[in-house]
Design a protein around this motif. Structure first.
Motif, PDB file in Angstrom:
ATOM      1  N   LEU A  78     -29.550 -55.385 -30.897  1.00  0.00           N
ATOM      2  CA  LEU A  78     -30.918 -55.082 -30.516  1.00  0.00           C
ATOM      3  C   LEU A  78     -31.065 -55.259 -29.010  1.00  0.00           C
ATOM      4  O   LEU A  78     -30.360 -56.062 -28.407  1.00  0.00           O
ATOM      5  N   SER A  80     -33.137 -56.763 -26.425  1.00  0.00           N
ATOM      6  CA  SER A  80     -34.179 -57.781 -26.346  1.00  0.00           C
ATOM      7  C   SER A  80     -34.992 -57.630 -25.064  1.00  0.00           C
ATOM      8  O   SER A  80     -34.572 -56.978 -24.101  1.00  0.00           O
ATOM      9  N   LYS A  81     -36.160 -58.267 -25.062  1.00  0.00           N
ATOM     10  CA  LYS A  81     -37.001 -58.280 -23.862  1.00  0.00           C
ATOM     11  C   LYS A  81     -36.252 -58.949 -22.714  1.00  0.00           C
ATOM     12  O   LYS A  81     -36.361 -58.533 -21.567  1.00  0.00           O
ATOM     13  N   LYS A  82     -35.494 -59.978 -23.042  1.00  0.00           N
ATOM     14  CA  LYS A  82     -34.736 -60.711 -22.025  1.00  0.00           C
ATOM     15  C   LYS A  82     -33.700 -59.801 -21.354  1.00  0.00           C
ATOM     16  O   LYS A  82     -33.553 -59.817 -20.136  1.00  0.00           O
ATOM     17  N   HIS A  83     -32.977 -59.003 -22.158  1.00  0.00           N
ATOM     18  CA  HIS A  83     -31.978 -58.099 -21.588  1.00  0.00           C
ATOM     19  C   HIS A  83     -32.651 -57.045 -20.714  1.00  0.00           C
ATOM     20  O   HIS A  83     -32.199 -56.755 -19.613  1.00  0.00           O
ATOM     21  N   VAL A 107     -33.538 -51.382 -32.075  1.00  0.00           N
ATOM     22  CA  VAL A 107     -32.714 -52.163 -32.983  1.00  0.00           C
ATOM     23  C   VAL A 107     -31.774 -51.213 -33.712  1.00  0.00           C
ATOM     24  O   VAL A 107     -32.153 -50.083 -34.017  1.00  0.00           O
TER      25      VAL A 107
END
Length: 136
Positions: A78, A80-83, A107
């Motif tokens: 997925l 992510s917001k962090k990536h 995802v």
């Protein structure tokens, strides 16, 4: 075979030795690297055009067991917001930048199915209704 293609094949071979790649991923990687090497040799800015091959095939970036980030080309289960924050993007900005429909899940398909199945088993909507009917 030109020098850029030879170097791209060497890079792909090294990448494939470290992680599992499908035939499509290897082919796209070789093409992308060859184009990037040509652009670097010509002194062009290749960062903007680095993943045009992937951007053309948006449906292929969301696969059964992985999602390919169109910014860096890495595969994940997925995004992510962090990536995406590492690229200076929010999920909404990412979808807009690459022409994905609003609300498109970032995802892989397997994880989507597993989550959907789990939610159906939990039936949270039923739990919410029960307390309301008990009060009456």
């Amino acid at each position: 075979m030109d020098d850029f293609l030879k170097h791209a094949v060497e890079l792909a071979r090294a990448q494939a030795s470290v992680r599992v790649m499908t035939e499509e991923e290897i082919t796209a990687f070789v093409a992308r690297m060859a184009n990037n090497l040509r652009a670097m040799a010509a002194g062009e800015d290749f960062a903007e055009n680095a993943y045009t091959v992937a951007a053309e095939n948006l449906k292929k970036c969301i696969k059964e067991k992985s999602v390919t980030c169109l910014e860096c080309g890495k595969s994940f289960k997925l995004l992510s917001k962090k990536h995406l924050a590492q690229h200076g993007l929010t999920p909404e900005e990412y979808r807009t930048k690459y022409g994905l429909q609003e609300g498109t899940p970032l995802v892989c398909k397997t994880l989507q199915r597993d989550r959907r199945k789990k939610m159906m088993e939990m039936q949270l909507w039923e739990r919410r209704r029960k307390p309301a009917t008990q009060k009456e």
